[in-house]
Write a protein that holds these residues in place. Structure first.
Motif, PDB file in Angstrom:
ATOM      1  N   GLU A 323       0.846  -1.187   0.000  1.00 29.90           N
ATOM      2  CA  GLU A 323       0.000   0.000   0.000  1.00 29.90           C
ATOM      3  C   GLU A 323       0.881   1.237   0.000  1.00 29.90           C
ATOM      4  OE1 GLU A 323      -3.657   2.107   2.522  1.00 29.90           O
ATOM      5  OE2 GLU A 323      -2.458   0.494   3.428  1.00 29.90           O
ATOM      6  N   ILE A 324       0.623   2.144  -0.937  1.00 30.34           N
ATOM      7  CA  ILE A 324       1.322   3.425  -1.017  1.00 30.34           C
ATOM      8  C   ILE A 324       0.367   4.511  -0.527  1.00 30.34           C
ATOM      9  CG2 ILE A 324       2.526   5.060  -2.503  1.00 30.34           C
ATOM     10  CD1 ILE A 324       3.974   2.435  -2.263  1.00 30.34           C
ATOM     11  N   THR A 325       0.783   5.277   0.480  1.00 29.86           N
ATOM     12  CA  THR A 325      -0.067   6.326   1.051  1.00 29.86           C
ATOM     13  C   THR A 325       0.685   7.651   1.059  1.00 29.86           C
ATOM     14  OG1 THR A 325       0.687   5.791   3.292  1.00 29.86           O
ATOM     15  CG2 THR A 325      -1.302   4.688   2.509  1.00 29.86           C
ATOM     16  N   ASP A 326      -0.094   8.708   1.198  1.00 27.86           N
ATOM     17  CA  ASP A 326       0.445  10.071   1.313  1.00 27.86           C
ATOM     18  C   ASP A 326       0.122  10.584   2.717  1.00 27.86           C
ATOM     19  OD1 ASP A 326       1.181  12.699   1.139  1.00 27.86           O
ATOM     20  OD2 ASP A 326      -0.533  13.297  -0.095  1.00 27.86           O
ATOM     21  N   PRO A 327       0.972  10.317   3.703  1.00 27.60           N
ATOM     22  CA  PRO A 327       0.651  10.711   5.080  1.00 27.60           C
ATOM     23  C   PRO A 327       0.701  12.216   5.299  1.00 27.60           C
ATOM     24  CG  PRO A 327       2.876   9.842   4.962  1.00 27.60           C
ATOM     25  CD  PRO A 327       2.276   9.646   3.609  1.00 27.60           C
ATOM     26  N   THR A 328       1.405  12.967   4.451  1.00 29.82           N
ATOM     27  CA  THR A 328       1.546  14.404   4.656  1.00 29.82           C
ATOM     28  C   THR A 328       0.449  15.206   3.981  1.00 29.82           C
ATOM     29  OG1 THR A 328       2.899  14.710   2.667  1.00 29.82           O
ATOM     30  CG2 THR A 328       4.038  14.075   4.693  1.00 29.82           C
ATOM     31  N   GLY A 340      -2.374   3.723  -3.351  1.00 27.63           N
ATOM     32  CA  GLY A 340      -3.335   2.641  -3.406  1.00 27.63           C
ATOM     33  C   GLY A 340      -2.674   1.305  -3.112  1.00 27.63           C
ATOM     34  N   HIS A 341      -3.463   0.228  -3.302  1.00 29.27           N
ATOM     35  CA  HIS A 341      -2.988  -1.115  -3.018  1.00 29.27           C
ATOM     36  C   HIS A 341      -2.488  -1.790  -4.293  1.00 29.27           C
ATOM     37  CE1 HIS A 341      -5.650  -0.328   0.437  1.00 29.27           C
ATOM     38  NE2 HIS A 341      -4.824  -1.110   1.102  1.00 29.27           N
ATOM     39  N   SER A 342      -1.569  -2.730  -4.109  1.00 32.40           N
ATOM     40  CA  SER A 342      -1.072  -3.534  -5.224  1.00 32.40           C
ATOM     41  C   SER A 342      -0.561  -4.862  -4.682  1.00 32.40           C
ATOM     42  CB  SER A 342       0.051  -2.800  -5.974  1.00 32.40           C
ATOM     43  OG  SER A 342       1.170  -2.594  -5.133  1.00 32.40           O
ATOM     44  N   LEU A 343      -0.563  -5.854  -5.544  1.00 33.03           N
ATOM     45  CA  LEU A 343      -0.085  -7.195  -5.192  1.00 33.03           C
ATOM     46  C   LEU A 343       1.110  -7.540  -6.076  1.00 33.03           C
ATOM     47  CD1 LEU A 343      -0.456  -9.907  -3.670  1.00 33.03           C
ATOM     48  CD2 LEU A 343      -1.942 -10.634  -5.560  1.00 33.03           C
ATOM     49  N   LYS A 344       2.194  -7.888  -5.433  1.00 36.18           N
ATOM     50  CA  LYS A 344       3.386  -8.286  -6.174  1.00 36.18           C
ATOM     51  C   LYS A 344       3.731  -9.733  -5.849  1.00 36.18           C
ATOM     52  CE  LYS A 344       7.728  -6.988  -5.291  1.00 36.18           C
ATOM     53  NZ  LYS A 344       8.985  -6.208  -5.269  1.00 36.18           N
ATOM     54  N   SER A 345       3.653 -10.580  -6.865  1.00 35.76           N
ATOM     55  CA  SER A 345       4.068 -11.979  -6.766  1.00 35.76           C
ATOM     56  C   SER A 345       5.232 -12.154  -7.734  1.00 35.76           C
ATOM     57  CB  SER A 345       2.908 -12.910  -7.137  1.00 35.76           C
ATOM     58  OG  SER A 345       3.336 -14.261  -7.164  1.00 35.76           O
ATOM     59  N   SER A 346       6.429 -12.318  -7.212  1.00 37.61           N
ATOM     60  CA  SER A 346       7.613 -12.278  -8.070  1.00 37.61           C
ATOM     61  C   SER A 346       8.619 -13.335  -7.654  1.00 37.61           C
ATOM     62  CB  SER A 346       8.277 -10.901  -8.001  1.00 37.61           C
ATOM     63  OG  SER A 346       8.812 -10.653  -6.706  1.00 37.61           O
TER      64      SER A 346
END
Length: 631
Positions: A323-328, A340-346
């Motif tokens: 999850e990438i957020t903008d806390p500021t 937003g959210h993302s799924l990484k299967s690598s």
């Protein structure tokens, strides 16, 4: 006479004892030429192999009392004719006599030890090819370790041995294999005659004595990452808790910029008696990049790792929900678009190597440490292995290459240097290259445009960044390359260049940015999908001997690099004009302290090429940590 011949045919009791310097059995260990030559094959563990005979210790008698008695009588008779000495002189004389007697006793013991050793060698040479096989195994000292784990290191090796010499060689190899589990403080392997209760003709018994390491471990420390964030790390765990040489660890990391990591780690060495080590890690990780890029990444998942100390490659599988957020609430528009959210299967494959070449001039008085060395590392990641493809799926191929080469200057260069600086100079070059290729077809078809569709480009958490001591000196960490302006304090929704595009983000016109954002650049670093960088340096010794002994040296350097994001079409990224426009460079000099985790550097220099939006060092000095394979 027949009984004496039968005794000579018996299997001699001998042992294979390996120990590090400072352990016990020094008085009983007899180093033999044959044992040294046999153990040379296992020198990787820096351990000596010795042969010893316990029965010899009982045959070594003390020095002849008659000789000492005669000498004492002669001393007494000679001393009776002299004047009576004082008490101090008598005490001093007694001490000298005791010291002399001890010296004579030690000399006699050494002579007898050498004779016993020669006798043992003679008997061993006579019997080493006689028929002999292992009929019994005995393991002692294993309080937690399973007995089968220990015997498996020897049983298969000795089952086809037919004489004493073959058994001895295989026991040395088995001991080396057992040591690789790294769960024992000491290992003694003894080959003895078979027990009388279970007597078998030509049978022998193997006795394995082990001393286990402590099960509980706990470590704590403070560190500084390459991005400049200070962290406190606490690690602890159990070793060999269930007797299979496994290792269970927990990890707690906390940074002063709110980065944090919590992980549980299981490691199993030598799976199925192979040289492969497996590791399973379950983690939750928070990475704070507010100072550089105004975002906060949270990842929860697991990784499975395969490696081998004897092979240069590793293989790893990662499954992470991110999850990438903008806390500021002051991130740039480009960063907010990635929230937003993302799924990484690598799956990740890493291959590396290194080499050391002796200096050709070493015989002409050049110091032994002057060598030509090179290192290289290739890391390739394939993401998108999950069965369901949607807007949250990360799908890309990422490859990164590192290489370094270090050499010495030719002899004619030393002719121009002062006497104290001759042979103290060396040179080093390094290079780094990387590329991220998205797997979405929209980036390759001429009829479609990724910017107008729901397809996203590479995630900012996966991109390359440039800047800092370990990447591009005299630039701040992540300070060079593409960027986007952050939202200002008085920005409102009516500002077209500041309008947030990520759902769930509300903006107020009276927002005040946090202190970490106020004190940094007004731009967010966005990273790039293609990176090429290089460095060249001249290294030299410094005149302070104490610093030279710990590896501290000076250097003069030149750095340059390019970092480029993908355009709407991947093929447009590799235009020559893009590399020319994104070129950055710097030069300078400094002091380097090499450490196992990297190099600590203090540099003084200047920036040669930079963009107006880059974050460069305000002063002329820069301190930081560079990874060992940084370009």
């Amino acid at each position: 006479e027949e009984e004496e011949e039968e005794e000579e045919e018996e299997i001699p009791r001998y042992g294979l004892h390996s120990y590090s310097l400072g352990t016990h059995h020094h008085a009983r260990a007899i180093e033999g030429d044959h044992a040294s030559s046999s153990s040379s094959s296992s020198s990787a563990s820096s351990v000596r192999a010795c042969l010893f005979i316990e029965t010899l210790s009982s045959t070594m008698s003390s020095p002849s009392k008659e000789v000492m008695g005669e000498e004492g009588e002669r001393k007494n008779s000679s001393s009776s004719s002299q004047p009576t000495p004082s008490k101090e002189e008598e005490k001093e004389g007694e001490q000298q006599q005791k010291q002399k007697a001890n010296d004579e006793h030690e000399r006699d013991s050494n002579v007898q030890m050498q004779r016993a050793l020669l006798d043992f060698r003679h008997r061993y040479e006579q019997l080493k090819h006689n028929p002999c096989f292992v009929s019994e195994f005995v393991v002692r000292g294993n309080k937690k370790t399973r007995e089968k784990l220990i015997t498996n290191c020897f049983e298969k090796r000795v089952e086809n041995c037919g004489n004493l010499e073959e058994i001895k060689d295989e026991l040395l190899k088995g001991r080396e294999e057992l040591e690789k589990y790294n769960i024992f403080k000491g290992i003694n392997v003894t080959l003895d005659a078979g027990s009388e209760e279970n007597y078998v003709p030509n049978g022998a018994k193997i006795i394995v004595d082990v001393v286990e390491k402590d099960a509980l471990s706990l470590k704590a420390g403070t560190f500084v990452s390459q991005s400049g964030e200070g962290t406190v790390e606490i690690t602890g765990g159990l070793r060999n808790a269930v007797g299979s040489a496994e290792k269970i660890d927990f990890e707690l990391i906390r940074g002063h910029e709110k980065s944090a990591s919590y992980a549980l780690h299981w490691e199993q060495p030598r799976v199925f008696r192979s040289d492969i080590t497996t590791a399973l890690r379950i983690f939750q990780q928070h990475t704070c990049s507010v100072r550089h890029s105004s975002f906060h990444e949270t990842g929860r998942g697991l990784s499975f790792h395969l490696s081998s100390p004897d092979r240069p490659a590793t293989l790893e599988y990662n499954l992470v929900w991110r999850e990438i957020t903008d806390p500021t609430r002051f991130a740039s528009r480009a960063v907010r678009k990635m929230c937003g959210h993302s799924l990484k299967s690598s799956i990740v494959h890493t291959l590396g190597g290194e080499s050391e070449e002796e200096d050709e001039r070493e015989g002409e008085g050049v110091r032994a440490e002057k060598k030509r060395n090179w290192w290289w590392n290739v890391r390739t990641e394939l993401a998108g292995l999950n069965p369901v493809f949607d807007s949250t799926t990360e799908a890309f191929v990422k490859s990164e290459y590192h290489a370094k080469y270090k050499g010495v200057f030719p002899e004619r260069v030393n002719d121009f240097l002062p006497e104290k600086m001759k042979h103290s100079l060396s040179w080093q070059v390094g290079a780094r290259a990387g590329v991220i290729l998205p797997l979405q077809k929209e980036f390759y078809l001429a009829s479609s445009s990724p910017s107008n569709s729901s397809v996203r480009g590479s995630n900012i958490a996966d991109r390359f960044f440039m800047g800092g001591v370990g990447s591009l000196r005299m630039f701040e960490p992540h300070g060079a390359g593409p960027c986007d302006v952050r939202r200002e304090k008085d920005s409102t929704l009516s500002s077209p260049t500041r309008t947030p595009t990520s759902p769930g983000v509300s903006v107020s016109g009276n927002l005040t940015p946090p202190r970490s954002v106020q004190s940094s650049s007004p731009y967010d670093s966005l990273g790039g999908d293609v990176i090429v960088s290089g460095t060249a340096s001249i290294q030299m010794d410094i005149p302070v001997e104490k610093l030279r002994n710990i590896g501290v040296h000076g250097h003069m350097f030149v750095n340059a690099g390019c970092i480029i994001p993908h355009d709407e079409k991947v093929k447009d990224t590799f235009k020559v004009s893009n590399f020319r426009d994104s070129l950055r460079a710097s030069c300078g000099a400094g002091v380097v302290w090499p450490l196992p985790v990297g190099n600590i550097e203090l540099n003084f220099g200047r920036v040669l090429l930079a963009n107006s939006t880059d974050r460069v060092i305000g002063g002329k000095f820069q301190a930081g940590l560079a990874a060992s394979l940084s370009a």
